[in-house]
Design an enzyme around this catalytic site. Structure first.
Site, mmCIF file in Angstrom:
data_model
loop_
_atom_site.group_PDB
_atom_site.id
_atom_site.type_symbol
_atom_site.label_atom_id
_atom_site.label_comp_id
_atom_site.label_asym_id
_atom_site.label_seq_id
_atom_site.Cartn_x
_atom_site.Cartn_y
_atom_site.Cartn_z
ATOM 1 N N GLY A 98 -11.477 -69.559 7.661
ATOM 2 C CA GLY A 98 -12.229 -68.904 6.601
ATOM 3 C C GLY A 98 -13.263 -69.821 5.946
ATOM 4 N N GLU A 110 -1.657 -69.208 6.249
ATOM 5 C CA GLU A 110 -1.563 -68.649 4.885
ATOM 6 C C GLU A 110 -0.111 -68.400 4.486
ATOM 7 O OE1 GLU A 110 -4.449 -65.584 5.683
ATOM 8 O OE2 GLU A 110 -5.886 -67.217 5.970
ATOM 9 N N GLU A 120 -4.469 -73.116 14.947
ATOM 10 C CA GLU A 120 -5.450 -72.811 13.910
ATOM 11 C C GLU A 120 -5.515 -73.983 12.931
ATOM 12 O OE1 GLU A 120 -6.119 -68.303 13.520
ATOM 13 O OE2 GLU A 120 -4.386 -68.777 12.301
ATOM 14 N N SER A 143 -12.593 -69.624 12.134
ATOM 15 C CA SER A 143 -14.039 -69.344 12.112
ATOM 16 C C SER A 143 -14.616 -69.036 13.500
ATOM 17 C CB SER A 143 -14.791 -70.491 11.439
ATOM 18 O OG SER A 143 -14.383 -70.605 10.073
ATOM 19 N N HIS A 151 1.676 -68.100 10.222
ATOM 20 C CA HIS A 151 0.236 -68.251 9.960
ATOM 21 C C HIS A 151 0.044 -69.251 8.827
ATOM 22 C CE1 HIS A 151 -3.826 -67.364 8.554
ATOM 23 N NE2 HIS A 151 -4.055 -66.987 9.798
ATOM 24 N N ASN A 210 -6.852 -60.847 13.477
ATOM 25 C CA ASN A 210 -5.921 -60.830 12.342
ATOM 26 C C ASN A 210 -6.689 -60.292 11.138
ATOM 27 O OD1 ASN A 210 -4.223 -61.360 10.200
ATOM 28 N ND2 ASN A 210 -4.336 -63.604 10.390
ATOM 29 N N TRP A 211 -6.344 -59.072 10.740
ATOM 30 C CA TRP A 211 -7.087 -58.420 9.657
ATOM 31 C C TRP A 211 -6.668 -58.927 8.275
ATOM 32 C CZ3 TRP A 211 -7.136 -52.540 11.445
ATOM 33 C CH2 TRP A 211 -8.058 -52.410 12.487
ATOM 34 N N LYS A 212 -5.591 -59.731 8.208
ATOM 35 C CA LYS A 212 -5.109 -60.235 6.907
ATOM 36 C C LYS A 212 -4.948 -59.054 5.933
ATOM 37 C CE LYS A 212 -7.037 -64.661 8.132
ATOM 38 N NZ LYS A 212 -7.591 -65.949 7.733
ATOM 39 N N GLY A 214 -10.192 -64.055 12.486
ATOM 40 C CA GLY A 214 -9.982 -63.449 11.171
ATOM 41 C C GLY A 214 -11.181 -62.598 10.794
ATOM 42 N N GLY A 215 -12.046 -63.142 9.931
ATOM 43 C CA GLY A 215 -13.182 -62.405 9.371
ATOM 44 C C GLY A 215 -13.987 -61.587 10.375
#
Ligand code: 13P
Length: 238
Positions: free
Chosen positions: A167, A93, A161, A201, A91, A7-9, A222-223
């Protein structure tokens, strides 16, 4: 087969998406892993064109309506025509930063299915909810909200998640993940055969042990999915 999803956000515009795929060459992975990337909507078409064969592309969020006066929104149909075959729904967020409700999440699942997208529904508890012993209640409520539309889905996935692990560099232990995945599977009842991914993470160093945990069918990253080498290492860990 394990699923490794990135997930590149709100990272990676079209130029960066294209550069990513010029360095992401998962030739050696074969049929043992299903790789999915969720770029921002503006990069969908470029990502679809640049991604190697076998890598699936999904959209990060959609509006429940197919079209209309909804400035700034993207419909499932538009995302599909731009190259998406999956959609992330609910998600953390979206839920916690943008205030998305369980009802809206259910509407987006329906919209994705209407357009032929595979929904990947995210669920997970906050740290306060976990500390208050509400893990099971929260997961049940979030799954219950989407159970009816998912009952009509040709296929779907769930991503567990925990909000406190997103994150933050804090990862659920493989035991935490196994426990939560079992609760989600129980809440899904007869739909419990769907893949359940872990997110929060995930890095090249912990992906292998998380995916080896009982009931963990893959990861949502993510990251660490923004760097082609680290995302490739996670896919290799599958
Ligand atoms: P991080 O891997 O950066 O913690 O993000 C997890 C996530 O939210 C994936 O959807």
């Amino acid at each position: 087969m394990k699923v490794v999803a990135g997930n590149w956000k709100m990272h990676m515009g079209p130029d960066e998406a294209s550069a990513f795929f010029s360095r992401f060459t998962p030739d050696a992975l074969g049929d043992s892993v299903r790789v999915v990337v969720f770029p921002p909507a503006v990069s969908l078409r470029t990502a679809r064109a640049a991604a190697p064969k076998g890598v699936e592309i999904g959209v990060q969020n959609i509006h429940p309506e197919p079209s209309g006066a909804f400035t700034g929104e993207t419909s499932a149909e538009m995302a599909r025509s731009a190259g998406a075959s999956l959609v992330l729904v609910g998600h953390s967020e979206r839920r916690h930063v943008f205030g998305e409700t369980d009802e809206e999440t259910a509407g987006k699942v329906r919209a994705g299915l209407r357009a032929g997208l595979i929904p990947v529904v995210c669920v997970g508890e906050t740290l306060d909810q976990r500390r208050a012993g509400k893990l099971e209640t929260v997961l049940r409520r979030q799954v219950e909200a989407v159970r009816a539309p998912l009952g009509d889905a040709p296929s779907f996935m769930i991503a567990y998640e925990p909000v406190w692990a997103i994150g933050t560099g804090e990862t659920a232990t493989p035991e935490d993940a196994a426990e939560a995945h079992a609760l989600v599977r129980e809440a899904l009842g007869d739909l419990g055969g769907a893949p359940i991914l872990y997110g929060g993470s995930v890095k090249p160093g912990n992906a292998g042990e998380l995916m080896a945990s009982p009931g963990v069918d893959g990861v949502l990253v993510g990251g660490a999915s923004l760097d082609p080498e680290s995302f490739l290492r996670i896919a290799e860990a599958a």
